[in-house]
Design a protein around this motif. Structure first.
Motif, PDB file in Angstrom:
ATOM      1  N   GLY A  29       0.864  -1.082  -0.051  1.00  0.00           N
ATOM      2  CA  GLY A  29       0.034   0.016   0.037  1.00  0.00           C
ATOM      3  C   GLY A  29       0.634   1.231   0.010  1.00  0.00           C
ATOM      4  O   GLY A  29       0.250   2.254  -0.368  1.00  0.00           O
ATOM      5  N   PHE A  30       1.984   1.114   0.237  1.00  0.00           N
ATOM      6  CA  PHE A  30       3.058   2.397   0.423  1.00  0.00           C
ATOM      7  C   PHE A  30       3.650   2.749  -1.314  1.00  0.00           C
ATOM      8  O   PHE A  30       3.229   1.685  -2.010  1.00  0.00           O
ATOM      9  N   HIS A  31       4.260   3.776  -1.318  1.00  0.00           N
ATOM     10  CA  HIS A  31       4.883   3.919  -2.755  1.00  0.00           C
ATOM     11  C   HIS A  31       6.451   3.945  -2.654  1.00  0.00           C
ATOM     12  O   HIS A  31       6.690   4.726  -1.416  1.00  0.00           O
ATOM     13  N   LEU A  33       9.908   5.756  -2.882  1.00  0.00           N
ATOM     14  CA  LEU A  33       9.817   7.243  -3.215  1.00  0.00           C
ATOM     15  C   LEU A  33      11.458   7.584  -3.402  1.00  0.00           C
ATOM     16  O   LEU A  33      12.321   6.771  -3.238  1.00  0.00           O
ATOM     17  N   GLY A 149       6.506   5.869  11.153  1.00  0.00           N
ATOM     18  CA  GLY A 149       6.035   6.466  10.017  1.00  0.00           C
ATOM     19  C   GLY A 149       7.008   7.102   9.044  1.00  0.00           C
ATOM     20  O   GLY A 149       8.378   7.052   9.552  1.00  0.00           O
ATOM     21  N   SER A 150       6.519   7.040   7.734  1.00  0.00           N
ATOM     22  CA  SER A 150       7.739   7.147   6.868  1.00  0.00           C
ATOM     23  C   SER A 150       8.613   8.393   6.998  1.00  0.00           C
ATOM     24  O   SER A 150       9.777   8.219   6.590  1.00  0.00           O
ATOM     25  N   ARG A 166      10.222   3.948   1.544  1.00  0.00           N
ATOM     26  CA  ARG A 166       8.886   4.574   1.549  1.00  0.00           C
ATOM     27  C   ARG A 166       9.214   5.986   2.396  1.00  0.00           C
ATOM     28  O   ARG A 166       8.411   6.821   2.518  1.00  0.00           O
ATOM     29  N   THR A 192      -2.977  12.493   4.101  1.00  0.00           N
ATOM     30  CA  THR A 192      -1.936  12.044   3.126  1.00  0.00           C
ATOM     31  C   THR A 192      -2.192  10.617   2.406  1.00  0.00           C
ATOM     32  O   THR A 192      -2.025  10.570   1.150  1.00  0.00           O
ATOM     33  N   PRO A 193      -2.940   9.540   3.051  1.00  0.00           N
ATOM     34  CA  PRO A 193      -3.325   8.652   2.062  1.00  0.00           C
ATOM     35  C   PRO A 193      -4.235   8.821   1.152  1.00  0.00           C
ATOM     36  O   PRO A 193      -3.944   8.302   0.070  1.00  0.00           O
ATOM     37  N   TYR A 196      -2.087  10.394  -1.830  1.00  0.00           N
ATOM     38  CA  TYR A 196      -1.405   9.254  -2.645  1.00  0.00           C
ATOM     39  C   TYR A 196      -2.579   8.332  -3.541  1.00  0.00           C
ATOM     40  O   TYR A 196      -2.310   8.130  -4.690  1.00  0.00           O
TER      41      TYR A 196
HETATM   42  O1  C5P Z   1       4.225   6.431   6.803  1.00  0.00           O
HETATM   43  P1  C5P Z   1       3.092   7.149   7.056  1.00  0.00           P
HETATM   44  O2  C5P Z   1       2.184   6.649   8.271  1.00  0.00           O
HETATM   45  O3  C5P Z   1       3.565   8.588   7.397  1.00  0.00           O
HETATM   46  O4  C5P Z   1       2.173   7.320   5.922  1.00  0.00           O
HETATM   47  C1  C5P Z   1       0.920   7.659   5.836  1.00  0.00           C
HETATM   48  C2  C5P Z   1       0.183   7.188   4.378  1.00  0.00           C
HETATM   49  O5  C5P Z   1       0.547   7.934   3.431  1.00  0.00           O
HETATM   50  C3  C5P Z   1       0.274   5.717   4.284  1.00  0.00           C
HETATM   51  O6  C5P Z   1      -0.671   5.100   4.889  1.00  0.00           O
HETATM   52  C4  C5P Z   1       0.157   5.597   2.710  1.00  0.00           C
HETATM   53  O7  C5P Z   1      -1.346   5.832   2.522  1.00  0.00           O
HETATM   54  C5  C5P Z   1       1.053   6.969   2.256  1.00  0.00           C
HETATM   55  N1  C5P Z   1       2.166   6.769   1.880  1.00  0.00           N
HETATM   56  C6  C5P Z   1       2.706   6.076   0.738  1.00  0.00           C
HETATM   57  N2  C5P Z   1       3.753   5.990   0.342  1.00  0.00           N
HETATM   58  C7  C5P Z   1       4.842   6.255   1.109  1.00  0.00           C
HETATM   59  C8  C5P Z   1       4.489   7.256   2.306  1.00  0.00           C
HETATM   60  C9  C5P Z   1       3.166   7.181   2.656  1.00  0.00           C
HETATM   61  O8  C5P Z   1       1.633   5.573  -0.018  1.00  0.00           O
HETATM   62  N3  C5P Z   1       6.089   6.204   0.664  1.00  0.00           N
END
Ligand code: C5P
Length: 311
Positions: A29-31, A33, A149-150, A166, A192-193, A196
């Motif tokens: 589900g993440f991306h 980066l 968190g990322s 991420r 944020t989600p 994305y």
């Molecule tokens: O890591 P964090 O909890 O800050 O990310 C919040 C949301 O942002 C994640 O649940 C995801 O939906 C999105 N996200 C993503 N790819 C990343 C960082 C965040 O899709 N590299």
């Protein structure tokens, strides 16, 4: 026996992403980066104090959270706060009870794309480590940050860094000077989600290249060249943030017309960031943005800024 401090305060900076290259969605589900972070001089302060046994429920296992500042009402003051989760994570690893009061003085825009929540988590972690004398290594602190968190690892280290994966796998970057920034804070936040998801939706079936950091941008940071940095600023989440909040286009235009070298959405927004040639130009851009009626408040600052710092 080592004397423990009565309370510990840590100062933590906001960030702007000078490049945010976003790959396709991963199975988790993440991306992936290529995320070039620059810490800037807007700060939250996180103070931790042991909870006296006669305060609140003595069996409670959750930290107590209080928040001060103009936007304090928008910050969750319960166990879901990332700062509380940071304290719980550190305590769990060291067999401690997280009986601590965490007070956050918020100056970083809330849900604004400037990593305010991540900053509070990094601050709480460093503060609890000092308060409890856990002596966690930098590696352990960074590992806990990455779980939270990322963007949290970057809040800990500050300066400038390239985040891969991420965003949590950091490589420090050299900076050769001070960059002058103006931030226009919008009304309300963006999730944020959701941003994305909107990015994925707008891309549809188009092939998404592997995210790569721009060598020209890294060189501009290294040499402190604001004009070259302005030419390389890029945020792949900007179309999504603009799609969800079309009014941001007017804010970006107002800052550019006022002489900003470049304008972009900060992270997932809705804060917009303006790079200025020097301090004087930054103040002119800020004045024009404030008068434009296209944003709620305007902040002037510089980057890079130090990461989480014990006061
Ligand atoms: O890591 P964090 O909890 O800050 O990310 C919040 C949301 O942002 C994640 O649940 C995801 O939906 C999105 N996200 C993503 N790819 C990343 C960082 C965040 O899709 N590299």
């Amino acid at each position: 026996m080592t004397r423990r401090p009565a309370s510990v305060t840590v100062r933590v900076p906001a960030k702007v992403n000078v490049q945010l290259a976003v790959g396709g969605p991963r199975p988790d589900g993440f991306h992936d980066l290529a995320n070039v972070f620059l810490a800037v001089g807007l700060y939250d302060e996180v103070t931790v104090t042991p909870l006296a046994s006669d305060v609140g429920d003595p069996t409670a296992e959750e930290p107590r959270i209080t928040v001060a500042g103009p936007d304090a009402g928008q910050v969750p003051a319960d166990a879901s706060n990332l700062a509380a989760r940071a304290a719980v994570a550190l305590a769990a690893r060291h067999g401690l009870e997280p009986r601590v009061h965490i007070h956050i003085v918020k100056d970083i825009p809330v849900a604004g794309g400037m990593a305010g929540g991540s900053a509070d988590a990094a601050g709480a972690l460093v503060a609890c480590d000092a308060l409890w004398g856990t002596g966690a290594s930098r590696e352990e602190l960074l590992a806990i940050c990455a779980e939270l968190g990322s963007d949290v690892p970057f809040s800990l280290v500050g300066g400038a860094a390239l985040g891969r994966g991420r965003g949590e796998l950091l490589e420090p970057l050299e900076t050769g000077g001070t960059f002058h920034w103006v931030f226009a804070v919008a009304d309300g936040g963006l999730s944020t989600p959701e941003v994305y998801r909107e990015c994925d939706r707008l891309r549809g079936d188009a092939a998404v290249p592997e995210p790569e950091a721009s060598p020209a941008l890294i060189e501009a940071l290294r040499t402190g060249d604001a004009v070259a940095l302005a030419a390389s600023l890029a945020n792949d989440l900007q179309p999504a943030a603009l799609s969800l909040r079309p009014s941001l286009a007017a804010t970006l235009a107002a800052g550019t017309e006022a002489g900003a070298l470049a304008a972009l959405v900060s992270g997932s927004g809705p804060t917009t960031a303006f790079l200025a040639k020097d301090a004087e130009s930054a103040h002119a851009v800020a004045g024009a943005l404030a008068a434009s009626g296209t944003c709620r408040t305007v902040r002037v600052t510089t980057g890079p800024a130090q990461g989480a710092t014990l006061l």
